[in-house]
Design a protein around this motif. Sequence first.
Motif, PDB file in Angstrom:
ATOM      1  N   ARG A 283      -9.841  -1.110   4.471  1.00 62.07           N
ATOM      2  CA  ARG A 283      -8.597  -1.628   5.016  1.00 62.07           C
ATOM      3  C   ARG A 283      -7.737  -2.234   3.903  1.00 62.07           C
ATOM      4  O   ARG A 283      -6.548  -1.996   3.811  1.00 62.07           O
ATOM      5  CB  ARG A 283      -8.947  -2.683   6.081  1.00 62.07           C
ATOM      6  CG  ARG A 283      -7.793  -3.205   6.904  1.00 62.07           C
ATOM      7  CD  ARG A 283      -7.135  -2.183   7.780  1.00 62.07           C
ATOM      8  NE  ARG A 283      -8.026  -1.556   8.757  1.00 62.07           N
ATOM      9  CZ  ARG A 283      -7.643  -1.152   9.962  1.00 62.07           C
ATOM     10  NH1 ARG A 283      -6.394  -1.325  10.352  1.00 62.07           N
ATOM     11  NH2 ARG A 283      -8.494  -0.549  10.763  1.00 62.07           N
ATOM     12  N   ILE A 284      -8.378  -2.986   3.007  1.00 62.44           N
ATOM     13  CA  ILE A 284      -7.602  -3.639   1.944  1.00 62.44           C
ATOM     14  C   ILE A 284      -7.048  -2.603   0.971  1.00 62.44           C
ATOM     15  O   ILE A 284      -5.882  -2.671   0.569  1.00 62.44           O
ATOM     16  CB  ILE A 284      -8.458  -4.704   1.231  1.00 62.44           C
ATOM     17  CG1 ILE A 284      -8.682  -5.867   2.211  1.00 62.44           C
ATOM     18  CG2 ILE A 284      -7.776  -5.202  -0.043  1.00 62.44           C
ATOM     19  CD1 ILE A 284      -9.631  -6.908   1.753  1.00 62.44           C
ATOM     20  N   SER A 285      -7.870  -1.578   0.653  1.00 66.73           N
ATOM     21  CA  SER A 285      -7.326  -0.613  -0.304  1.00 66.73           C
ATOM     22  C   SER A 285      -6.253   0.251   0.353  1.00 66.73           C
ATOM     23  O   SER A 285      -5.317   0.691  -0.313  1.00 66.73           O
ATOM     24  CB  SER A 285      -8.428   0.223  -0.960  1.00 66.73           C
ATOM     25  OG  SER A 285      -9.120   0.931   0.018  1.00 66.73           O
ATOM     26  N   ALA A 286      -6.347   0.455   1.696  1.00 66.72           N
ATOM     27  CA  ALA A 286      -5.301   1.228   2.377  1.00 66.72           C
ATOM     28  C   ALA A 286      -3.953   0.506   2.263  1.00 66.72           C
ATOM     29  O   ALA A 286      -2.935   1.118   1.961  1.00 66.72           O
ATOM     30  CB  ALA A 286      -5.669   1.426   3.836  1.00 66.72           C
ATOM     31  N   VAL A 287      -3.979  -0.829   2.463  1.00 71.18           N
ATOM     32  CA  VAL A 287      -2.720  -1.583   2.388  1.00 71.18           C
ATOM     33  C   VAL A 287      -2.215  -1.612   0.941  1.00 71.18           C
ATOM     34  O   VAL A 287      -1.022  -1.458   0.680  1.00 71.18           O
ATOM     35  CB  VAL A 287      -2.901  -3.019   2.936  1.00 71.18           C
ATOM     36  CG1 VAL A 287      -1.582  -3.775   2.910  1.00 71.18           C
ATOM     37  CG2 VAL A 287      -3.424  -2.975   4.363  1.00 71.18           C
ATOM     38  N   SER A 288      -3.146  -1.786  -0.011  1.00 70.29           N
ATOM     39  CA  SER A 288      -2.718  -1.838  -1.413  1.00 70.29           C
ATOM     40  C   SER A 288      -2.132  -0.493  -1.841  1.00 70.29           C
ATOM     41  O   SER A 288      -1.175  -0.465  -2.620  1.00 70.29           O
ATOM     42  CB  SER A 288      -3.886  -2.158  -2.335  1.00 70.29           C
ATOM     43  OG  SER A 288      -4.652  -3.155  -1.783  1.00 70.29           O
ATOM     44  N   ARG A 289      -2.723   0.587  -1.336  1.00 71.88           N
ATOM     45  CA  ARG A 289      -2.207   1.923  -1.694  1.00 71.88           C
ATOM     46  C   ARG A 289      -0.742   2.074  -1.290  1.00 71.88           C
ATOM     47  O   ARG A 289       0.036   2.716  -1.966  1.00 71.88           O
ATOM     48  CB  ARG A 289      -3.042   3.013  -1.008  1.00 71.88           C
ATOM     49  CG  ARG A 289      -4.237   3.482  -1.859  1.00 71.88           C
ATOM     50  CD  ARG A 289      -4.701   4.849  -1.417  1.00 71.88           C
ATOM     51  NE  ARG A 289      -5.027   4.915   0.008  1.00 71.88           N
ATOM     52  CZ  ARG A 289      -6.227   4.601   0.511  1.00 71.88           C
ATOM     53  NH1 ARG A 289      -7.187   4.192  -0.280  1.00 71.88           N
ATOM     54  NH2 ARG A 289      -6.440   4.684   1.800  1.00 71.88           N
ATOM     55  N   ILE A 290      -0.387   1.455  -0.159  1.00 74.21           N
ATOM     56  CA  ILE A 290       0.996   1.564   0.303  1.00 74.21           C
ATOM     57  C   ILE A 290       1.938   0.886  -0.702  1.00 74.21           C
ATOM     58  O   ILE A 290       3.023   1.359  -0.966  1.00 74.21           O
ATOM     59  CB  ILE A 290       1.148   0.908   1.698  1.00 74.21           C
ATOM     60  CG1 ILE A 290       0.271   1.627   2.705  1.00 74.21           C
ATOM     61  CG2 ILE A 290       2.615   0.882   2.145  1.00 74.21           C
ATOM     62  CD1 ILE A 290       0.231   0.978   4.082  1.00 74.21           C
ATOM     63  N   TRP A 291       1.483  -0.258  -1.253  1.00 73.18           N
ATOM     64  CA  TRP A 291       2.387  -1.041  -2.093  1.00 73.18           C
ATOM     65  C   TRP A 291       2.306  -0.746  -3.577  1.00 73.18           C
ATOM     66  O   TRP A 291       3.219  -1.084  -4.326  1.00 73.18           O
ATOM     67  CB  TRP A 291       2.160  -2.538  -1.837  1.00 73.18           C
ATOM     68  CG  TRP A 291       2.771  -2.920  -0.532  1.00 73.18           C
ATOM     69  CD1 TRP A 291       2.117  -3.191   0.623  1.00 73.18           C
ATOM     70  CD2 TRP A 291       4.159  -2.996  -0.225  1.00 73.18           C
ATOM     71  NE1 TRP A 291       2.996  -3.440   1.631  1.00 73.18           N
ATOM     72  CE2 TRP A 291       4.270  -3.329   1.131  1.00 73.18           C
ATOM     73  CE3 TRP A 291       5.341  -2.811  -0.955  1.00 73.18           C
ATOM     74  CZ2 TRP A 291       5.489  -3.483   1.783  1.00 73.18           C
ATOM     75  CZ3 TRP A 291       6.567  -2.963  -0.320  1.00 73.18           C
ATOM     76  CH2 TRP A 291       6.623  -3.288   1.036  1.00 73.18           C
ATOM     77  N   SER A 292       1.200  -0.103  -4.043  1.00 72.21           N
ATOM     78  CA  SER A 292       1.108   0.040  -5.500  1.00 72.21           C
ATOM     79  C   SER A 292       2.190   0.939  -6.108  1.00 72.21           C
ATOM     80  O   SER A 292       2.669   0.608  -7.192  1.00 72.21           O
ATOM     81  CB  SER A 292      -0.302   0.418  -5.949  1.00 72.21           C
ATOM     82  OG  SER A 292      -0.737   1.517  -5.293  1.00 72.21           O
ATOM     83  N   PRO A 293       2.653   2.023  -5.454  1.00 73.20           N
ATOM     84  CA  PRO A 293       3.734   2.790  -6.094  1.00 73.20           C
ATOM     85  C   PRO A 293       5.006   1.944  -6.277  1.00 73.20           C
ATOM     86  O   PRO A 293       5.650   2.006  -7.321  1.00 73.20           O
ATOM     87  CB  PRO A 293       3.996   3.937  -5.102  1.00 73.20           C
ATOM     88  CG  PRO A 293       2.790   4.015  -4.247  1.00 73.20           C
ATOM     89  CD  PRO A 293       2.212   2.649  -4.197  1.00 73.20           C
ATOM     90  N   ARG A 294       5.323   1.114  -5.252  1.00 71.94           N
ATOM     91  CA  ARG A 294       6.516   0.261  -5.349  1.00 71.94           C
ATOM     92  C   ARG A 294       6.360  -0.728  -6.494  1.00 71.94           C
ATOM     93  O   ARG A 294       7.280  -0.961  -7.279  1.00 71.94           O
ATOM     94  CB  ARG A 294       6.706  -0.539  -4.052  1.00 71.94           C
ATOM     95  CG  ARG A 294       7.630   0.094  -3.031  1.00 71.94           C
ATOM     96  CD  ARG A 294       9.105  -0.062  -3.387  1.00 71.94           C
ATOM     97  NE  ARG A 294       9.578  -1.439  -3.484  1.00 71.94           N
ATOM     98  CZ  ARG A 294      10.014  -2.161  -2.459  1.00 71.94           C
ATOM     99  NH1 ARG A 294      10.017  -1.645  -1.248  1.00 71.94           N
ATOM    100  NH2 ARG A 294      10.455  -3.383  -2.639  1.00 71.94           N
ATOM    101  N   ALA A 295       5.148  -1.326  -6.580  1.00 76.79           N
ATOM    102  CA  ALA A 295       4.893  -2.305  -7.634  1.00 76.79           C
ATOM    103  C   ALA A 295       5.014  -1.624  -9.000  1.00 76.79           C
ATOM    104  O   ALA A 295       5.679  -2.147  -9.905  1.00 76.79           O
ATOM    105  CB  ALA A 295       3.508  -2.913  -7.455  1.00 76.79           C
ATOM    106  N   ARG A 296       4.378  -0.430  -9.105  1.00 80.92           N
ATOM    107  CA  ARG A 296       4.413   0.301 -10.385  1.00 80.92           C
ATOM    108  C   ARG A 296       5.855   0.594 -10.789  1.00 80.92           C
ATOM    109  O   ARG A 296       6.225   0.442 -11.955  1.00 80.92           O
ATOM    110  CB  ARG A 296       3.605   1.598 -10.259  1.00 80.92           C
ATOM    111  CG  ARG A 296       2.797   1.864 -11.514  1.00 80.92           C
ATOM    112  CD  ARG A 296       1.920   3.097 -11.380  1.00 80.92           C
ATOM    113  NE  ARG A 296       1.007   3.048 -10.251  1.00 80.92           N
ATOM    114  CZ  ARG A 296       0.934   3.983  -9.291  1.00 80.92           C
ATOM    115  NH1 ARG A 296       1.739   5.021  -9.302  1.00 80.92           N
ATOM    116  NH2 ARG A 296       0.062   3.867  -8.302  1.00 80.92           N
TER     117      ARG A 296
END
Length: 577
Positions: A283-296
């Motif tokens: 669950r945590i990596s699913a949410v992080s996956r959503i935001w990591s491209p934006r952060a990058r």
Amino acid sequence: MSGSGFAFVARVRRKELPTRIALAAFIGGTAWAIQQSTWPLWWFGAVILTQTLDWAVFRSLTRGATAEPRGLHKAACLASAALTTTVYSAIAAYLWFQGGTLGQQFAMVQIAGALLHVSLHMHHEKALLMAAVIPHGAYFLGLPVVSAALQGNWHVLLVAIACLLYVAHLVAAVRQTSATTRSLREANAVAQAERGRAQIASAAKSDFLATISHEIRTPMNAVLSAATLLRRTRLDARQREHVDMLADAGDVLMGLLNDVLDFSKIEAGKMEMEDAEMDVRERISAVSRIWSPRARAEGVRLTVAVADDVPECVRTDPLRFQQILFNLLSNAVKFTRDGEIRVRVAWAESASTLSVAVEDTGIGIPKARLAGVFNSFEQVEAGTTRRYGGTGLGLAICRRLAELMGGSLEVDSEEGVGSTFTLILPVAAVGAPARTAAAREDVGPVLSGRVILAADDHEVNRRILALLLEPHGCRLVSVENGAEAVDAAALERFDAILMDMQMPVLDGLQATRAIRAGGANARTPVIALTANALDVHRAAWAEAGVARYLTKPIEPALLIAALAEACQESASARAAA
Ligand code: ADP
């Protein structure tokens, strides 16, 4: 005052009992010092006896067993009040006749004090007040009068007149106190009633907001789905730009609607929490996956560190957990321009709590504004909305959700250095997570060639379903109400049925029961389309044999996954038959 005055007085009398006994001991001792004899001792014994009797008579009232004494009990209460005061002030008669001038002075002051005591304690109940005041008053006025008559010493009557004046003042004071108490009590009752009305009005307003935002979500979802489908068609650059604008604005609007809906639901006390298994890391990596491209894209690194002892799977409300984490990451990404965002997950075995910290190296929050960030509609700076967007509702919702889940959400931040939001949730650790069939397999081919019945009274919804499903190669039979669904189910065998809940003619539940009653589709998996996953009707669906739900607005990926699972189930059932 009504009978509750008895209970109130009884409680005060009970509380003051030790004081009365202690005073009696002091008065008895002083009387003995003024004039030695055994009388003060006998008197003290009588006081103890009558006060004990009084305690016994009033006892049931102090324990709340009877709010209002009736008949004999009421008479006993009044008699006891009269008896205790008669005995209590009897020492004054001894002092008046045996104690000389000093004794007479002491007697008068003692009765004046006793009168004051009962007047203040008992004015809440008139009958009791009279029962207690009359004996004291009789000694107070009677002793000088009797003395004057017996000894022919008429100037003692002056004392009686002074006593009369004292009583008159006391009556005025007690009346004033009673009036003040009464108006205070009335004002309190009015305030309580107003408070109740305000709460009802506020809940009604929240309810209205929830309904409106929910209703707007359905057409909004149609707009977004149409934009998504339009994006897949052949478009020139300008058209694509317009569609992107449409989709982006739609996303913002949808986010806003969801926030308002959640907030008003919480405010109206209608937010129900689910209790289900959740794979923590997934669950945590699913949410992080959503935001990591934006952060990058912003030049920010997003990392996740889950401690080894964090259980694989826990029981909580997975959707709400995801929502909180999503919001915290959204803020972290929004307010961080360089550096790093770290999600750290830890486990406290003793308290069985999961802690998720979202740390960023962003703009930070001034100390004075820290507590305010959890208030609804509050942003650190007035210019925040203009610069970063948002409504100031996100964190308010997150904290309320965390609290509804029995946990907490706290913040620590330093301006210009960064912020850390920490979510702490009490959860139960369970064994390894059960993965769904849909999550394991590629669902694409599963739907190809399947025949699906969809019952929904909204044309927009039917069109969305068609647009979403047809690319997967399945045939969709759409009907407008439950009765048509039953008719269609009698004519043809389906691989799965999508059933809306509220429909004219025959609702989803009734139609499902009719289909389940027999015929070619008696065992066809039904997926309920509900307005709310935690609908109060969930039990009714389960009773009708429906275990799958999709909440509206429908999430395309979830729809496909649920249908794939249902189609596979019906294929295996057919093979077994
Ligand atoms: P919004 O929708 O405005 O982001 P939130 O309730 O999520 O509303 O946040 C409220 C305010 O708290 C934000 O407007 C921002 O000023 C501040 N804030 C929240 N998260 C952070 C963060 N990670 N860093 C700095 N400021 C933050």
